[in-house]
Design a protein around this motif. Structure first.
Motif, short mmCIF file in Angstrom:
data_model
loop_
_atom_site.label_atom_id
_atom_site.label_comp_id
_atom_site.label_asym_id
_atom_site.label_seq_id
_atom_site.Cartn_x
_atom_site.Cartn_y
_atom_site.Cartn_z
N MET A 659 1.13 -1.34 0.07
CA MET A 659 0.19 0.05 0.24
C MET A 659 0.75 1.65 -0.04
O MET A 659 0.28 2.34 -1.05
CB MET A 659 -1.11 0.07 1.07
N ASN A 662 2.27 1.89 -3.34
CA ASN A 662 1.00 2.15 -4.13
C ASN A 662 0.58 3.59 -4.59
O ASN A 662 0.55 4.84 -5.35
CB ASN A 662 -0.21 1.77 -4.10
N ASP A 663 1.04 4.43 -2.38
CA ASP A 663 0.82 5.32 -2.51
C ASP A 663 2.17 6.31 -3.04
O ASP A 663 2.18 7.16 -4.06
CB ASP A 663 0.79 6.05 -1.42
N VAL A 673 4.10 7.71 4.45
CA VAL A 673 2.87 8.35 4.30
C VAL A 673 1.67 7.71 5.63
O VAL A 673 1.79 7.22 6.02
CB VAL A 673 2.17 6.97 3.11
N SER A 675 -1.90 9.63 4.82
CA SER A 675 -2.67 9.02 4.49
C SER A 675 -2.59 8.45 3.03
O SER A 675 -2.15 9.46 2.47
CB SER A 675 -3.89 10.46 4.94
N TYR A 676 -3.71 8.01 2.61
CA TYR A 676 -3.42 7.25 0.97
C TYR A 676 -4.34 8.69 0.40
O TYR A 676 -4.50 9.06 -0.09
CB TYR A 676 -4.31 5.89 0.86
N ASN A 680 -7.48 2.16 -3.46
CA ASN A 680 -7.10 0.51 -3.69
C ASN A 680 -8.39 0.15 -4.60
O ASN A 680 -9.76 0.28 -3.85
CB ASN A 680 -6.87 0.39 -2.01
#
Length: 803
Positions: A659, A662-663, A673, A675-676, A680
């Protein structure tokens, strides 16, 4: 999960290549073979196939309509010198007096128009949802095995040669690709009510290629689908016949009359009109565009709007053909979806994703023929637009789509469009123009010369175009040529088209097959390009190479995303990269707001399957380190070739590290990170893979399709509990989780009739069964239940024994 999902050509994307091939006549449903014989007559009005159950008696052909099969044109110029309108009118008047009732005459004019030039070709014809049959030109005699013919075709200077199809007859149709034999499936062009079918498919086939080792039927112009009523001719005796006129290399422009003047686009061709390897068609900007921000509407929501006030949250995937039939024709339609919006709202859905609704050749829609039209098959006779017009066409279907968007928005839901950019249909106008050497469109596709370029061959997914030296690149099947995005004009065309749909009200796009835009073997790689190797072996022993150029793919998607969002900043982009290797998928967040999370789907369902099948159960931590795992580094990744430069962020094999990666790709920042900024894309299942219920009773293999199991009445209760647990886990993932229609009901997706992915070309139909609105619903009973057959095949999309 460290295992990359391996491609399996016939069925793992949003379309069955083999189903389409059956429209081409290349692959039919396997059945026992039976032989038949055929003969032809020399007159326009006689049935040419003695294997038909019935045929009409012959009439004398009008001398104005036909000339002797032994007569040769003196030159190409005289054959194509053209006719006056008066001459064409006289010719058609002659046909009115010589044509039989309920016969279809398919006229085909080759440029030299001498009888011998037709000897290499025949016609494969089929009712839209049935198997096909071979027809030979009038004047030729079909062999007993129906694989060849002898004699010369009868020709005239108006329509060329022709085949005569008695629509009232029954035929021993079908093609068995394994044995390369004809027959085994009874078919007819008449419906049970005694009227002709509405739509017929036609393909002009180079006869000898049917039995070639490659399996591809070389053809002229691909599949031509005709609405029979549009080609009706009122005969002199008050009956109706049907006439279609086509010209070599221009089959998709077939009409109801002979062409008055004909131009051969290949008359002065020197064989050098290639795009593959030509720098002229590699003029896209390879400088990466700046990252476009994630859609604020889908990420955080907008309280001033009637929909997505709190962001995306929960999505719902609808297989448009299988979901809801509003007018009783068996085929799901847009108005049917509109009628079920309250159900979806009550379910808690925020975003609707419909499988492709644009004009296409297939039931599933993943082979677009026109990007700007809504397919009439998704229209409805009972919608306000259909009722007002008294008919269904692209304009009424578009009206239904616009109404769906407005109604969904009013109920708090956004609608995104499934957009297929990797390839089109061979029936797409872009491809037709490209194939005919149109300068403005030639570069839209990859063309090579199979006579001068050694790598251009069918084994490498290059398919010959007619009897010219050119082949086009088509990885997913011969009917789906791939667009050339090294050419800037192609990129500009799809950006313009995407903006059109945004202006109409679409909130975003589900992008199909995103890693396939640039496969390794369709474009020359540069020195710094990162290649992700993906090579496997099919059940037949063929090497399947789906290795992709990550660097060029990211360049393309960054441009598409940024260009559309420059005008529509709230536009949402979710991508399908059918790969369980999370660190190979993550870089695509440079060009997407969201990506479907195959990594989590495979791991969570495998955990559920192994726990269900174990006497003691196993914790999720033991499955490929989904919660805690070892490190992943690009330098140690043996599947990366040429360069690792496009893999910028790595980490451990666990969900938290993935995750974070991804960010990082989404924001372009390596900072911690908090907050994203990415969304997703978890999901419960989809139209290309086993339903969750079947996964949890499977082998537990995390690699994908092979893990499917069979639901029975005895294992259903425990399977439902395990599947529900897995689906709850998916719904609790951050981002937007997509429910596949019917998963909320516990629908199964058993392979039917004992089929498996290794034996049944249509196995993916099991994932696309009709939505269950009522128990034991039937087509036309008012329950919105669907039921239909696949294009070019009698194979039906229907419930399994559990559903």
């Amino acid at each position: 999960m460290k295992n990359t999902l391996k491609r399996a050509l016939p069925f793992i994307l949003g379309f069955s290549a083999i189903a389409l091939a059956s429209c081409n006549g290349q692959n039919a449903v396997s059945s026992s073979s039976s032989s038949g014989s055929g003969s032809s007559s020399s007159t326009l009005s006689s049935s040419q196939n003695s294997s038909a159950a019935s045929s009409s008696s012959s009439k004398s052909a009008s001398s104005s309509a036909q000339s002797s099969s032994s007569t040769k044109s003196s030159s190409v110029a005289s054959s194509l010198s053209g006719h006056t309108q008066a001459e064409v009118d006289d010719y058609m008047a002659g046909l009115k007096s010589t044509s039989h009732a309920n016969h279809l005459y398919y006229h085909y004019l080759r440029y030299d128009n001498v009888p011998a030039s037709y000897s290499d070709w025949d016609v494969w014809a089929w009712p839209l949802t049935k198997e096909g049959y071979r027809f030979d030109w009038n004047g030729r005699q079909t062999s007993s095995d129906r694989l060849s013919a002898s004699g010369l075709a009868t020709v005239d200077t108006f329509g060329g040669a022709y085949v005569d199809i008695d629509l009232t007859a029954s035929y021993d149709g079908g093609w068995q690709s394994a044995s390369k034999t004809m027959g085994g499936t009874k078919m007819s062009f008449f419906k049970s009510d005694g009227s002709p079918v509405d739509t017929i498919g036609l393909q002009i086939v180079k006869s000898a290629t049917r039995t070639s080792s490659a399996g591809f039927w070389v053809n002229d112009g691909g599949n031509l689908f005709i609405s029979l009523a549009n080609y009706a001719l009122a005969n002199s005796d008050g009956t109706t016949s049907y006439h279609v006129f086509a010209v070599q290399d221009q089959v998709q422009s077939a009409g109801v009359l002979p062409q008055i003047s004909i131009v051969d686009p290949f008359a002065n061709d020197d064989g050098k009109n290639v795009t593959y390897g030509d720098s002229t068609y590699n003029n896209a900007s390879w400088t990466d565009r700046a990252l476009a921000p994630t859609s604020p509407l889908f990420l955080k929501g907008d309280s001033t709007k009637s929909y997505l006030t709190s962001g995306a949250g929960v999505g719902y995937q609808i297989m448009a053909s299988s979901f809801a039939d509003s007018d009783g024709d068996g085929f799901g339609d847009i108005y049917g979806i509109d009628q079920k919006l309250d159900y979806l709202k009550d379910l808690g859905v925020n975003v609707l994703w419909l499988t492709p609704i644009q004009l296409s050749d297939s039931y599933h829609g993943y082979d677009i023929t026109n990007y700007y039209l809504v397919d009439p098959k998704f229209g409805s006779k009972t919608s306000p637009a259909g009722t007002k017009k008294g008919a269904v066409d692209s304009t009424t279907a578009l009206a239904d789509y616009k109404q769906l968007i407005a109604d969904a928005n009013a109920k708090g839901m956004a609608v995104i469009m499934d957009l297929v950019l990797n390839h089109t249909s061979t029936s797409n106008d872009w491809f037709i123009k490209s194939a005919q050497l149109d300068r403005d469109y030639r570069g839209y596709y990859q063309w090579g010369n199979h006579e001068t370029q050694s790598e251009i061959k069918e084994d490498n997914y290059w398919y010959p175009y007619g009897d010219h030296p050119y082949s086009y690149y088509a990885k997913f099947g011969s009917a789906m040529p791939e667009l050339n995005y090294s050419y800037q004009a192609t990129r500009d065309a799809v950006i313009k088209m995407a903006k059109y749909w945004c202006a109409l009200g679409v909130s975003g796009f589900r992008m199909d097959a995103v890693k396939h835009i640039f496969l390794e073997d369709e474009v020359t790689s540069d020195g710094g390009d990162t290649i992700i190797s993906d090579i496997s072996t099919s059940a037949s022993g063929k090497t399947l190479n789906y290795s992709s150029n990550l660097t060029k793919n990211l360049n393309f998607w960054r441009e598409i995303n940024a260009s559309v969002k420059a005008a529509y900043p709230d536009a949402f982009f979710v991508g399908e990269n059918f790969d369980g290797h999370a660190y190979h998928v993550a870089p695509f967040y440079e060009g997407f707001d969201s990506l479907f999370d195959f990594y989590s789907y495979f791991n969570i369902t495998s955990a559920a399957a192994n726990s269900l099948n174990s006497s003691v159960g196993k914790p999720i931590q033991s499955y490929d380190g989904y919660v805690s795992g070892d490190a992943y580094t690009a330098s140690a990744d043996a599947s990366l070739k040429n360069s690792t430069s496009a893999i910028s962020y790595t980490g451990n094999w666990n969900v938290a590290s993935i995750m974070a990666a991804n960010d990082h790709y989404r924001t372009g920042s390596s900072s911690a990170v908090s907050s994203y900024s990415f969304i997703n894309g978890a999901f419960t299942s989809n139209h290309d893979i086993a339903r969750c219920l079947n996964r949890v009773v499977g082998s537990g293999d995390a690699s994908g399709i092979q893990a499917q199991g069979t639901i029975t009445s005895s294992n259903y209760p425990e399977a439902l509990k395990a599947a529900t647990c897995a689906e709850i886990a998916e719904l609790m993932m951050p981002g937007c989780t997509w429910i596949y229609y019917g998963d909320e009901l516990g629908m199964s997706g058993n392979w039917q009739n004992g089929a498996t992915t290794g034996t049944d070309s249509y196995a993916d139909l099991s994932y696309r069964q009709p939505m269950k609105w009522v128990q034991d619903g039937e087509v036309g009973d008012g329950s919105f239940t669907t039921g239909y057959a696949v294009t070019g095949s009698g194979t039906k999309v229907q419930w399994d024994e559990i559903n």
